[in-house]
Design a protein around this motif. Structure first.
Motif: not given
Ligand code: HEM
Lengths: 127, 330
Positions: B62-69, B75-85, B290-292
């Motif tokens: 579910i990617p609909t959380t606040c923060g840039q993926q 593009i700055r990544h919001a590591r805590l709000d939208n983690p990739a790992t 990690s949808n993409r």
């Protein structure tokens, strides 16, 4: 996607934490409740034994407040004795061995009163 | 109404244990059998609920959380709000559990005087909830002194810190004051505001009463109607090592405390309190986005039966030939 592995790990951690007392007692059996020796040369404490076991700190608290704040130094106990309200001179006169009396109980429940930082602990060995 | 009903049921529980211990002398039931049953229901019930949740597949992240993926490098990544790992997601869950981050974002809707709807920040609920939960945890950890001899040294340190102010004798614990104040606020909050009162149900009030009852009876037990704690420990160690003993003269107040704890434990898996386990399974918190980056396959998709051009050509070969259209495979 199912995360069976993570769910099971979570449940294992939950069981480990919630039943910690059970695991603890299975590995190291807890020591039994200490039976303290009470003075034989006297019949009564400053209150009934049951009250003393549960509320001796309240007695001490009242005594301390009476002496330090009101300057009253003697009292008549519910057991009919006239005593001077003193930790070292009264309690420890009858219960002379702090290690085997006060500390035996207190260690059992990890209670560490700070009183002895200032008050003198008797050197006697009789209980 | 829901408030009254919860209060009635709660008072009924207290009356039950008082009658049972003082009247019917059922110390064995309230001291040994009910605690075992309550812990059994608590542990079994929570595991059953978690296993049930674990059985529902989670097809997509579910990617609909606040923060840039995580995206292009500039593009700055919001590591805590939208983690990739997975590690990032674990950190997000940990922060949620330990600091209630999403409750911190709580807002309050209000109508201004000229009837405009405005949203404002509302931090009291977050502060009250956090204070209650941490005090509760510290108290639970401190209770460990009843279950093990020798008592682990850490417990002594925690007791020392908690009684830091050395007020009164027995020393008043800061967490006792905090837990009662926080629970009082959490209950008062529901009663003071008409909107909150409207949607508060018995299932909201009852856990609060139980918790207030447990904490209140514990505080009374420590400071007012005292009991011989060495005997309480004898009972507790007996229960934990499955060699139950029933010491004499623990007093009604202790049984009230213990019975309310049992009621809380047994009620836990059937109530909203299950959020203790549920928070770890919140899909918007525990899934790395990690949808993409990775392909996620929905486990309940039916197997796709393809029909390739070669197969189609084979099927209609005669007709295609008859129509004079060229074939790939002659
Ligand atoms: C949900 C679990 C429980 C909660 C929230 C709770 C809460 C409390 C609180 C707030 C106190 C006041 C004193 C302090 O903070 O230490 C207390 C005291 C006490 N509790 Fe609990 N309690 C729980 C479970 C239990 C259990 C299972 C037992 C039985 C072994 C127990 C036995 C006692 C006793 C004997 C005291 C008096 C402690 C003293 O005089 O120092 N409690 N409890």
């Amino acid at each position: 996607m199912y995360d069976g592995g993570k769910i099971l790990a979570g449940i294992a951690i939950f069981l480990g934490l919630v039943l910690l007392p059970v695991w603890h007692n299975a590995v190291v059996a807890s020591a039994p409740r200490p039976e303290v020796k009470t003075p034989t040369h006297e019949k009564h404490c400053v209150d009934s034994a049951a009250v003393m076991r549960a509320s001796h700190m309240n007695v001490l608290d009242q005594w301390r407040d009476a002496v330090v704040r009101e300057g009253v130094r003697t009292t008549v106990t519910p057991t009919g004795m006239t005593v001077s309200m003193s930790l070292t001179k009264t309690c420890m006169n009858c219960h002379a061995n702090k290690k085997e009396f006060c500390d035996a109980c207190h260690n059992y429940l990890a209670v560490s009163p700070t009183c002895w930082e200032c008050h003198v602990e008797p050197k006697g060995s009789s209980s | 109404m829901s408030f009254i009903w919860s209060l009635v049921i709660f008072s009924g529980l207290v009356a039950l244990v008082l009658l049972g211990v003082e009247g019917a002398k059922l110390e064995g039931l309230f001291g040994i059998w009910l605690p075992y049953a309550a812990v059994g229901i608590f542990v079994g019930g929570l595991i059953a609920r978690v296993v049930n949740w674990g059985r529902s597949p989670v097809p997509f992240r579910i990617p609909t959380t606040c923060g840039q993926q995580k995206s292009l490098p500039f593009i700055r990544h919001a590591r805590l709000d939208n983690p990739a790992t997975g590690l990032g997601a674990a950190a997000r869950v940990a922060l949620e559990v330990l600091t209630f981050r999403s409750l911190f974002r709580n807002t309050k809707a209000q109508l201004t005087q000229d009837r405009r709807l405005v949203y404002g920040s509302e931090k009291y609920l977050w502060a009250g909830a956090l204070a209650f939960h941490w005090a509760f945890l510290v108290i639970l950890v401190r209770h460990y002194r009843f279950f093990a001899e020798p008592v682990p040294v850490v417990i002594g340190w925690i007791q020392g810190l908690d009684g830091f102010f050395e007020v009164g004798l027995p020393v008043i614990y800061a967490t006792d004051v905090v837990i009662l104040a926080a629970l009082g606020y959490l209950l008062g909050r529901r009663l003071a505001d008409a909107r909150l009162r409207y949607f508060s149900m018995a299932a909201d009030y009852f856990p609060l009463f139980l918790l207030l009852g447990v904490a209140g009876s514990g505080v009374l037990l420590r400071y007012v109607w005292k009991t011989d704690i060495t005997r309480v420990k004898e009972l507790a160690v007996g229960l934990a090592s499955f060699r139950p003993v029933l010491p004499e003269g623990l007093g009604a107040m202790f049984y009230v405390h213990l019975f309310l704890v049992c009621a809380l434990l047994a009620y836990f898996p059937f109530s909203k309190l299950t959020h203790m386990a549920g928070v770890f399974l919140s899909p918007t918190r525990n899934l790395a986005n990690s949808n993409r980056a990775r392909r996620h396959i929905n486990p309940w998709n039916p197997p796709i039966v393809g029909h390739t051009y070669a197969e189609w050509e084979e099927e209609f070969r005669d007709k295609i030939k008859a129509a004079g259209i060229p074939l790939d495979r002659e």
